[in-house]
Design a protein around this motif. Structure first.
Motif, PDB file in Angstrom:
ATOM      1  N   ILE A  61      16.671  18.597  18.827  1.00 20.05           N
ATOM      2  CA  ILE A  61      17.008  16.819  18.449  1.00 20.05           C
ATOM      3  C   ILE A  61      18.505  16.344  19.006  1.00 20.05           C
ATOM      4  N   PRO A  62      19.139  15.725  20.069  1.00 18.24           N
ATOM      5  CA  PRO A  62      19.679  16.064  21.097  1.00 18.24           C
ATOM      6  C   PRO A  62      20.881  14.851  19.979  1.00 18.24           C
ATOM      7  N   PHE A  63      20.640  14.666  18.818  1.00 14.83           N
ATOM      8  CA  PHE A  63      21.365  13.575  18.319  1.00 14.83           C
ATOM      9  C   PHE A  63      21.214  14.407  16.626  1.00 14.83           C
ATOM     10  N   GLN A  64      22.328  13.693  15.639  1.00 11.89           N
ATOM     11  CA  GLN A  64      22.467  14.359  13.733  1.00 11.89           C
ATOM     12  C   GLN A  64      21.514  13.072  13.395  1.00 11.89           C
ATOM     13  N   ILE A  65      21.164  13.215  12.306  1.00 13.33           N
ATOM     14  CA  ILE A  65      20.150  12.435  11.396  1.00 13.33           C
ATOM     15  C   ILE A  65      21.034  12.474   9.986  1.00 13.33           C
ATOM     16  N   GLY A  66      21.755  11.151   9.714  1.00 10.16           N
ATOM     17  CA  GLY A  66      22.216  11.010   8.205  1.00 10.16           C
ATOM     18  C   GLY A  66      20.902  11.333   7.649  1.00 10.16           C
ATOM     19  N   PRO A  67      20.948  11.776   6.300  1.00 13.27           N
ATOM     20  CA  PRO A  67      19.820  11.046   5.202  1.00 13.27           C
ATOM     21  C   PRO A  67      19.842   9.881   4.700  1.00 13.27           C
ATOM     22  N   ALA A  68      21.113   9.593   4.436  1.00 19.10           N
ATOM     23  CA  ALA A  68      21.331   8.905   3.380  1.00 19.10           C
ATOM     24  C   ALA A  68      20.957   7.088   4.222  1.00 19.10           C
ATOM     25  N   GLU A  69      21.202   7.324   5.692  1.00 17.13           N
ATOM     26  CA  GLU A  69      20.060   6.248   6.723  1.00 17.13           C
ATOM     27  C   GLU A  69      19.245   5.351   6.313  1.00 17.13           C
ATOM     28  N   SER A 117       1.190  -0.880   0.084  1.00 14.79           N
ATOM     29  CA  SER A 117       0.171  -0.043   0.455  1.00 14.79           C
ATOM     30  C   SER A 117       0.642   0.840  -0.039  1.00 14.79           C
ATOM     31  N   ILE A 118       2.435   1.222   0.986  1.00 15.93           N
ATOM     32  CA  ILE A 118       2.679   1.966   0.596  1.00 15.93           C
ATOM     33  C   ILE A 118       3.797   3.079  -0.397  1.00 15.93           C
ATOM     34  N   THR A 119       3.730   1.928  -1.287  1.00 19.25           N
ATOM     35  CA  THR A 119       4.877   1.841  -2.365  1.00 19.25           C
ATOM     36  C   THR A 119       3.841   2.630  -3.291  1.00 19.25           C
ATOM     37  N   ARG A 120       2.804   2.388  -3.062  1.00 17.76           N
ATOM     38  CA  ARG A 120       1.600   2.618  -4.500  1.00 17.76           C
ATOM     39  C   ARG A 120       1.717   4.415  -4.734  1.00 17.76           C
ATOM     40  N   LYS A 121       2.540   4.523  -3.339  1.00 20.16           N
ATOM     41  CA  LYS A 121       2.673   6.050  -3.759  1.00 20.16           C
ATOM     42  C   LYS A 121       4.007   6.430  -3.783  1.00 20.16           C
ATOM     43  N   TRP A 122       4.889   6.139  -4.705  1.00 16.80           N
ATOM     44  CA  TRP A 122       6.084   5.598  -5.249  1.00 16.80           C
ATOM     45  C   TRP A 122       6.778   7.047  -5.505  1.00 16.80           C
ATOM     46  N   LYS A 123       5.641   7.943  -5.515  1.00 17.34           N
ATOM     47  CA  LYS A 123       6.126   9.102  -6.540  1.00 17.34           C
ATOM     48  C   LYS A 123       6.038   9.838  -4.987  1.00 17.34           C
ATOM     49  N   TRP A 124       5.936   9.653  -4.159  1.00 16.64           N
ATOM     50  CA  TRP A 124       5.988  10.575  -3.020  1.00 16.64           C
ATOM     51  C   TRP A 124       7.432  10.397  -2.245  1.00 16.64           C
ATOM     52  N   ILE A 125       7.600   8.768  -2.337  1.00 20.08           N
ATOM     53  CA  ILE A 125       9.229   7.928  -1.706  1.00 20.08           C
ATOM     54  C   ILE A 125       9.768   8.874  -2.880  1.00 20.08           C
ATOM     55  N   LEU A 126       9.601   8.841  -4.023  1.00 17.54           N
ATOM     56  CA  LEU A 126      10.387   9.636  -4.568  1.00 17.54           C
ATOM     57  C   LEU A 126      11.436  11.036  -4.568  1.00 17.54           C
ATOM     58  N   ALA A 127       9.767  11.729  -4.451  1.00 15.46           N
ATOM     59  CA  ALA A 127       9.905  13.440  -3.503  1.00 15.46           C
ATOM     60  C   ALA A 127      10.841  13.209  -2.231  1.00 15.46           C
ATOM     61  N   PHE A 128      10.167  12.879  -1.264  1.00 15.99           N
ATOM     62  CA  PHE A 128      11.219  12.591  -0.234  1.00 15.99           C
ATOM     63  C   PHE A 128      12.438  11.943  -0.284  1.00 15.99           C
ATOM     64  N   ASN A 129      13.034  11.326  -0.918  1.00 18.40           N
ATOM     65  CA  ASN A 129      14.132  11.113  -1.407  1.00 18.40           C
ATOM     66  C   ASN A 129      15.153  12.345  -1.341  1.00 18.40           C
ATOM     67  N   VAL A 130      14.464  13.044  -2.443  1.00 15.10           N
ATOM     68  CA  VAL A 130      15.376  13.984  -3.104  1.00 15.10           C
ATOM     69  C   VAL A 130      15.653  14.748  -2.125  1.00 15.10           C
ATOM     70  N   GLY A 131      14.218  15.229  -1.841  1.00 12.48           N
ATOM     71  CA  GLY A 131      14.124  16.119  -0.538  1.00 12.48           C
ATOM     72  C   GLY A 131      14.622  15.954   0.675  1.00 12.48           C
ATOM     73  N   PHE A 132      14.823  15.235   1.095  1.00 14.02           N
ATOM     74  CA  PHE A 132      15.334  14.783   2.634  1.00 14.02           C
ATOM     75  C   PHE A 132      17.385  14.926   1.701  1.00 14.02           C
ATOM     76  N   ILE A 133      17.842  14.530   1.109  1.00 13.25           N
ATOM     77  CA  ILE A 133      18.743  14.775   0.754  1.00 13.25           C
ATOM     78  C   ILE A 133      19.293  16.174   0.633  1.00 13.25           C
ATOM     79  N   LEU A 134      18.448  16.920  -0.485  1.00 14.93           N
ATOM     80  CA  LEU A 134      18.659  18.074   0.119  1.00 14.93           C
ATOM     81  C   LEU A 134      19.000  19.474   1.036  1.00 14.93           C
ATOM     82  N   LEU A 135      17.504  17.992   1.890  1.00 16.50           N
ATOM     83  CA  LEU A 135      17.981  19.287   3.431  1.00 16.50           C
ATOM     84  C   LEU A 135      19.799  19.240   3.534  1.00 16.50           C
TER      85      LEU A 135
END
Length: 395
Positions: free
Chosen positions: A115-123, A75-93
């Motif tokens: 937030i007391p810790f750093q987040i690695g977008p690649a993870e 069900s989640i991957t039916r929204k693949w365009k949103w997932i792709l947008a998230f991947n690109v957007g999160f990296i561009l942050l």
């Protein structure tokens, strides 16, 4: 409400992959013990704080594991365009004020206020990338009924190289960028892509690298990457610079022998950071080698091997090809990081900032690993061959 929560917990206990969770938890606890030793030289209280941070990450990781075990991936991957947008957007942050170098020189971390810790977008993106790539391969099989053609191989390769290239340009982090390529290779191979396209890819990449080296076209600001490969073949090349980490790592592992120098007694582990750099992250395997010896290192490798084999077992019995591809993608993340990190500590792989899964220090890394393992557990839950016969629910 309480009864519903009990039923949900009973369903999780009966259907989720508790074996995988147990293996991951054991590996993380082992890593916590090593992290405490690796950071104790600073100050026992600081080592204790980092140990508590990892324990908190483990607790949250188990909760994340349970949550992702219950998600419906199809069900989640039916929204693949949103997932792709998230991947690109999160990296561009990473190019916003939230992006930081995190002490590595690469702009590969996000630091949000409060937030007391750093987040690695690649993870995080590695996981969503696996889901998206599995969906793309499934679509190629269903719609085109062929993944052996050039157009099919090109579509999947373009998706991978596009995301990998974007991440590298934004962050300059070669290590995590290569993880995306390895995920693609493993998933494409399992999906049945023609071997000739793999040969073409390797020939093209190999020829391009050879041309760049022969013509001396490596930019000055990228020379350090080339030097990391040169030092693998000539250990005397810049031992005080680019080869420093791996030289110290070999000394630490070699001095441990079979049983090690004793927990909390490693000569380099308990010295300053210049003696064994990045000991709680990149070189945590070296800490095990020095203090716990060969058998301590074998325990790490056996735990990681058991986790990978468990994932592949779920993949083999998965209900659909889509689920199988997802499991293979998750396993490939662990395989790549394990081989590169241990190889780096043994001076046979380049230093590219890849941590050891479940063992290296890092709260966000632990959480995302449990997220990925939760996805695998959810696939096992939906695979009839692997489901246990349900008992009466807890009342």
């Amino acid at each position: 409400m309480l009864n519903r929560l009990k039923d949900t917990l009973a369903d999780f206990i009966q259907q989720a992959d508790l074996v995988l969770l147990g293996l991951c938890s054991t590996a993380t606890l082992y890593g916590i013990v090593l992290v405490f030793s690796a950071t104790r030289y600073l100050d026992p209280s600081k080592g204790l704080r980092r140990m508590i941070t990892q324990c908190a990450a483990l607790g949250l990781g188990v909760c994340v594991y349970i949550f992702f075990s219950m998600l419906d991936l199809e069900s989640i991957t039916r929204k693949w365009k949103w997932i792709l947008a998230f991947n690109v957007g999160f990296i561009l942050l990473l190019r916003t004020p939230f992006g930081v170098a995190g002490g590595t020189g690469n702009r590969a971390w996000l630091k949000f206020p409060g937030i007391p810790f750093q987040i690695g977008p690649a993870e995080v993106v590695k996981i969503t990338f696996v889901l998206l790539l599995a969906k793309q391969i499934e679509w190629l099989w269903q719609e085109k009924e062929d993944v052996k053609s050039f157009s099919s191989a090109f579509a999947v390769a373009a998706h991978t190289l596009g995301l990998c290239g974007l991440y590298f340009v934004v962050s300059h982090d070669m290590g995590n960028g290569l993880v995306f390529v390895f995920i693609f290779l493993c998933m494409a191979f399992v999906a049945g892509f023609a071997l000739r396209w793999f040969l073409l890819l390797f020939s093209g990449v190999g020829g391009g690298i050879a041309a760049v080296l022969l013509l001396d076209l490596v930019p000055k600001d990228m020379k350090y990457m080339l030097n990391r490969f040169i030092v693998l073949f000539d250990h005397s090349f810049d031992p005080q610079g680019v080869g420093w980490q791996q030289t110290r790592s070999l000394l630490a592992i070699g001095s441990g022998g079979l049983w090690g120098q004793g927990y909390l007694n490693g000569s380099q582990t308990q010295s300053g950071s210049t003696s064994l750099p990045a000991k709680q992250t990149d070189l945590i395997f070296s800490v095990a080698g020095e203090e716990l010896g060969l058998f301590g290192c074998l325990a790490i490798m056996l735990l990681l091997l058991a986790i990978i084999l468990r994932i592949l077992l779920v993949a083999r019995k998965a209900r659909t090809p889509f689920y199988r591809y997802v499991c293979v993608g998750m396993a490939s993340i662990l395989i790549f990081q394990t081989v590169i990190n241990i190889g780096m500590c043994l001076f046979v792989m380049p230093t590219i900032g890849i941590t050891l899964p479940f063992f290296s220090y890092g709260g966000s890394s632990v959480l995302t690993l449990y997220m990925a393992m939760g996805v695998v557990s959810g696939i096992k839950k939906r695979s009839p061959e692997m489901r246990r016969v349900a008992r009466s629910p807890l009342r």
